[in-house]
Design a protein around this motif. Structure first.
Motif, PDB file in Angstrom:
ATOM      1  N   ALA A  39       0.876  -1.217  -0.002  1.00 27.36           N
ATOM      2  CA  ALA A  39       0.028  -0.079   0.113  1.00 27.36           C
ATOM      3  C   ALA A  39       0.901   1.153   0.175  1.00 27.36           C
ATOM      4  CB  ALA A  39      -0.880  -0.074   1.232  1.00 27.36           C
ATOM      5  N   VAL A  40       0.313   2.311  -0.337  1.00 26.74           N
ATOM      6  CA  VAL A  40       1.296   3.546  -0.535  1.00 26.74           C
ATOM      7  C   VAL A  40       0.008   4.906  -0.061  1.00 26.74           C
ATOM      8  CG1 VAL A  40       2.359   5.141  -1.832  1.00 26.74           C
ATOM      9  CG2 VAL A  40       2.216   3.029  -2.468  1.00 26.74           C
ATOM     10  N   LEU A  41       0.582   5.373   1.115  1.00 30.27           N
ATOM     11  CA  LEU A  41      -0.356   6.622   1.647  1.00 30.27           C
ATOM     12  C   LEU A  41       0.483   7.865   1.336  1.00 30.27           C
ATOM     13  CD1 LEU A  41      -1.189   4.475   5.022  1.00 30.27           C
ATOM     14  CD2 LEU A  41      -2.635   4.837   2.912  1.00 30.27           C
ATOM     15  N   LEU A  42      -0.444   8.657   1.086  1.00 34.80           N
ATOM     16  CA  LEU A  42       0.366   9.955   0.686  1.00 34.80           C
ATOM     17  C   LEU A  42      -0.112  11.076   1.714  1.00 34.80           C
ATOM     18  CD1 LEU A  42       1.600  12.004  -1.341  1.00 34.80           C
ATOM     19  CD2 LEU A  42      -0.572  12.144  -2.398  1.00 34.80           C
ATOM     20  N   THR A  43       0.858  11.847   2.423  1.00 33.26           N
ATOM     21  CA  THR A  43       0.822  12.902   3.380  1.00 33.26           C
ATOM     22  C   THR A  43       1.156  14.249   3.096  1.00 33.26           C
ATOM     23  OG1 THR A  43       2.531  12.226   4.547  1.00 33.26           O
ATOM     24  CG2 THR A  43       0.814  10.932   5.329  1.00 33.26           C
ATOM     25  N   GLU A  44       0.749  15.058   3.555  1.00 34.66           N
ATOM     26  CA  GLU A  44       1.339  16.526   3.470  1.00 34.66           C
ATOM     27  C   GLU A  44       1.888  16.937   4.908  1.00 34.66           C
ATOM     28  OE1 GLU A  44      -0.255  21.185   3.080  1.00 34.66           O
ATOM     29  OE2 GLU A  44      -0.934  19.512   1.519  1.00 34.66           O
ATOM     30  N   TYR A  45       2.997  17.251   4.984  1.00 38.80           N
ATOM     31  CA  TYR A  45       3.757  17.490   6.371  1.00 38.80           C
ATOM     32  C   TYR A  45       4.130  19.038   6.386  1.00 38.80           C
ATOM     33  CZ  TYR A  45       8.069  18.017   3.305  1.00 38.80           C
ATOM     34  OH  TYR A  45       8.965  18.271   2.492  1.00 38.80           O
ATOM     35  N   ALA A  94       6.590   0.247   7.428  1.00 39.07           N
ATOM     36  CA  ALA A  94       6.599   1.203   6.255  1.00 39.07           C
ATOM     37  C   ALA A  94       8.060   1.955   6.140  1.00 39.07           C
ATOM     38  CB  ALA A  94       5.681   2.169   6.081  1.00 39.07           C
ATOM     39  N   SER A  95       8.141   2.581   4.944  1.00 42.88           N
ATOM     40  CA  SER A  95       9.233   3.504   5.070  1.00 42.88           C
ATOM     41  C   SER A  95       8.533   4.755   4.605  1.00 42.88           C
ATOM     42  CB  SER A  95      10.486   3.051   4.003  1.00 42.88           C
ATOM     43  OG  SER A  95       9.673   2.963   2.720  1.00 42.88           O
ATOM     44  N   TYR A  96       8.782   5.679   4.988  1.00 46.18           N
ATOM     45  CA  TYR A  96       8.490   7.105   5.044  1.00 46.18           C
ATOM     46  C   TYR A  96       9.376   8.163   4.499  1.00 46.18           C
ATOM     47  CZ  TYR A  96       5.376  11.271   6.321  1.00 46.18           C
ATOM     48  OH  TYR A  96       4.759  12.370   6.084  1.00 46.18           O
ATOM     49  N   ALA A  97       8.973   8.519   3.224  1.00 49.38           N
ATOM     50  CA  ALA A  97       9.914   9.403   2.404  1.00 49.38           C
ATOM     51  C   ALA A  97       9.155  10.820   1.915  1.00 49.38           C
ATOM     52  CB  ALA A  97      10.414   8.724   1.057  1.00 49.38           C
ATOM     53  N   VAL A  98      10.239  11.812   2.172  1.00 51.14           N
ATOM     54  CA  VAL A  98       9.677  13.301   1.552  1.00 51.14           C
ATOM     55  C   VAL A  98      10.137  13.141   0.010  1.00 51.14           C
ATOM     56  CG1 VAL A  98      10.385  15.517   1.528  1.00 51.14           C
ATOM     57  CG2 VAL A  98       9.921  14.243   3.684  1.00 51.14           C
ATOM     58  N   VAL A  99       8.961  13.332  -0.688  1.00 46.65           N
ATOM     59  CA  VAL A  99       9.326  13.070  -2.015  1.00 46.65           C
ATOM     60  C   VAL A  99       9.198  14.478  -2.886  1.00 46.65           C
ATOM     61  CG1 VAL A  99       8.570  10.707  -2.168  1.00 46.65           C
ATOM     62  CG2 VAL A  99       6.821  12.244  -2.412  1.00 46.65           C
ATOM     63  N   LYS A 100       9.720  14.404  -4.238  1.00 46.47           N
ATOM     64  CA  LYS A 100       9.342  15.639  -4.871  1.00 46.47           C
ATOM     65  C   LYS A 100       8.261  15.043  -5.964  1.00 46.47           C
ATOM     66  CE  LYS A 100      14.386  17.310  -5.649  1.00 46.47           C
ATOM     67  NZ  LYS A 100      14.107  18.804  -5.346  1.00 46.47           N
ATOM     68  N   ASN A 101       7.307  16.130  -5.925  1.00 45.61           N
ATOM     69  CA  ASN A 101       6.020  15.885  -6.599  1.00 45.61           C
ATOM     70  C   ASN A 101       6.173  15.555  -8.208  1.00 45.61           C
ATOM     71  OD1 ASN A 101       4.766  16.415  -4.191  1.00 45.61           O
ATOM     72  ND2 ASN A 101       4.483  18.634  -4.869  1.00 45.61           N
ATOM     73  N   THR A 102       6.991  16.161  -8.936  1.00 43.36           N
ATOM     74  CA  THR A 102       6.958  15.546 -10.380  1.00 43.36           C
ATOM     75  C   THR A 102       7.889  14.502 -10.583  1.00 43.36           C
ATOM     76  OG1 THR A 102       9.182  16.941 -10.367  1.00 43.36           O
ATOM     77  CG2 THR A 102       7.031  18.223 -11.074  1.00 43.36           C
ATOM     78  N   LEU A 153      -0.428  15.273  -5.635  1.00 41.65           N
ATOM     79  CA  LEU A 153       0.810  15.737  -5.491  1.00 41.65           C
ATOM     80  C   LEU A 153       0.990  17.105  -5.403  1.00 41.65           C
ATOM     81  CD1 LEU A 153       2.482  12.653  -7.045  1.00 41.65           C
ATOM     82  CD2 LEU A 153       2.876  13.507  -4.562  1.00 41.65           C
ATOM     83  N   ALA A 154       1.019  17.780  -4.805  1.00 35.47           N
ATOM     84  CA  ALA A 154       0.802  19.429  -4.492  1.00 35.47           C
ATOM     85  C   ALA A 154       1.396  19.866  -3.167  1.00 35.47           C
ATOM     86  CB  ALA A 154      -0.468  20.053  -5.084  1.00 35.47           C
ATOM     87  N   GLY A 155       2.258  20.693  -3.123  1.00 36.31           N
ATOM     88  CA  GLY A 155       2.743  21.065  -1.838  1.00 36.31           C
ATOM     89  C   GLY A 155       3.817  20.205  -1.131  1.00 36.31           C
ATOM     90  N   PRO A 156       4.072  20.370  -0.148  1.00 37.79           N
ATOM     91  CA  PRO A 156       5.174  19.575   0.552  1.00 37.79           C
ATOM     92  C   PRO A 156       4.749  18.148   0.779  1.00 37.79           C
ATOM     93  CG  PRO A 156       4.406  21.050   2.245  1.00 37.79           C
ATOM     94  CD  PRO A 156       3.701  21.522   0.874  1.00 37.79           C
ATOM     95  N   SER A 157       4.958  16.828   0.084  1.00 37.13           N
ATOM     96  CA  SER A 157       4.513  15.884   0.129  1.00 37.13           C
ATOM     97  C   SER A 157       5.357  14.751   0.668  1.00 37.13           C
ATOM     98  CB  SER A 157       4.183  15.269  -1.219  1.00 37.13           C
ATOM     99  OG  SER A 157       3.145  16.352  -2.010  1.00 37.13           O
ATOM    100  N   ALA A 158       5.023  13.812   1.271  1.00 34.84           N
ATOM    101  CA  ALA A 158       5.774  12.571   1.664  1.00 34.84           C
ATOM    102  C   ALA A 158       4.688  11.209   1.534  1.00 34.84           C
ATOM    103  CB  ALA A 158       6.096  12.675   3.211  1.00 34.84           C
ATOM    104  N   ILE A 159       5.365  10.269   1.293  1.00 36.19           N
ATOM    105  CA  ILE A 159       4.846   9.261   1.044  1.00 36.19           C
ATOM    106  C   ILE A 159       5.162   7.884   2.150  1.00 36.19           C
ATOM    107  CG2 ILE A 159       4.548   7.282  -0.683  1.00 36.19           C
ATOM    108  CD1 ILE A 159       4.660   9.454  -2.856  1.00 36.19           C
ATOM    109  N   ALA A 160       4.328   7.200   2.528  1.00 37.04           N
ATOM    110  CA  ALA A 160       4.571   5.952   3.417  1.00 37.04           C
ATOM    111  C   ALA A 160       4.519   4.810   2.460  1.00 37.04           C
ATOM    112  CB  ALA A 160       3.759   5.959   4.515  1.00 37.04           C
ATOM    113  N   PHE A 161       5.380   4.103   2.036  1.00 36.48           N
ATOM    114  CA  PHE A 161       5.471   3.051   1.335  1.00 36.48           C
ATOM    115  C   PHE A 161       5.583   1.997   2.301  1.00 36.48           C
ATOM    116  CE2 PHE A 161       7.889   6.066  -1.132  1.00 36.48           C
ATOM    117  CZ  PHE A 161       7.337   5.968  -2.607  1.00 36.48           C
ATOM    118  N   VAL A 162       4.327   1.300   2.198  1.00 39.01           N
ATOM    119  CA  VAL A 162       4.172   0.188   3.318  1.00 39.01           C
ATOM    120  C   VAL A 162       4.418  -1.257   2.912  1.00 39.01           C
ATOM    121  CG1 VAL A 162       2.328  -1.093   4.449  1.00 39.01           C
ATOM    122  CG2 VAL A 162       1.902   1.413   3.783  1.00 39.01           C
ATOM    123  N   HIS A 163       5.382  -1.873   3.798  1.00 37.11           N
ATOM    124  CA  HIS A 163       5.818  -3.330   3.180  1.00 37.11           C
ATOM    125  C   HIS A 163       5.274  -4.336   4.232  1.00 37.11           C
ATOM    126  CE1 HIS A 163       8.726  -2.581   6.550  1.00 37.11           C
ATOM    127  NE2 HIS A 163       9.173  -1.402   5.614  1.00 37.11           N
TER     128      HIS A 163
END
Length: 171
Positions: free
Chosen positions: A20-26, A45-53, A71-81
């Motif tokens: 699963a992948v969970l998108l957040t704004e931080y 999960a691993s939680y990574a701050v990502v570049k939107n593009t 994907l707009a603004g400061p985004s971070a994604i939790a990659f669930v394993h």
């Protein structure tokens, strides 16, 4: 350019290998708070701050178009394993304590999730609890079946015993 291609390839692999992948704004969270969040969900999960593009490109490469508008603004994604429910609970609990963290959506089991659906996922019981309830239901049904199979035998024994006592009292 090579760095960006490598980053997209790495993100694509994370999208493809995640359950699963969970998108957040931080927006507004400190580095210390982000580190605390990473630690709280690190087992599943691993939680990574990502570049939107780059994330949009990687998600599209992995066949996920659910994040194109999110994907707009400061985004971070939790990659669930691991367990997606545990990660959703971890994000929800962290967001309660730190309102600056906003869960924007997710992707689970081939379907996009809204923020409300991620909240519902967090409300589910953990996998272990559900398995324990299932085991308890199986055990109860087995005891019920055993009782059902033994009931005619015990009834027959009581009937024979009553007949024997009646004959003894008549004699």
């Amino acid at each position: 350019m090579a760095n960006k291609e490598a980053a997209v390839a790495e993100l694509t692999e994370k999208f493809q290998s995640s359950t699963a992948v969970l998108l957040t704004e931080y927006r507004g969270l400190s580095v210390a708070k982000l580190r605390e969040l990473r630690r709280s969900i690190s087992t599943d999960a691993s939680y990574a701050v990502v570049k939107n593009t780059l994330s949009k490109i990687a998600a599209n490469n992995a066949g996920i178009s659910a994040f194109d508008d999110e994907l707009a603004g400061p985004s971070a994604i939790a990659f669930v394993h691991g367990d997606p429910v545990a990660v959703a609970k971890g994000l929800r609990d962290f967001a309660k304590a730190n309102p600056l963290l906003v869960v924007k959506g997710g992707y689970f089991d081939g379907k996009p999730l809204t923020a409300e659906e991620v909240g519902k996922l967090a409300d589910l019981e953990s996998r272990e609890v559900l398995l324990a309830k299932l085991a308890g239901a199986f055990k109860a049904s087995l005891f019920g079946a055993a009782y059902l199979f033994n009931a005619p035998l015990s009834q027959a024994v009581r009937t024979v015993d009553a007949l024997r006592e009646k004959q003894e009292s008549a004699a």
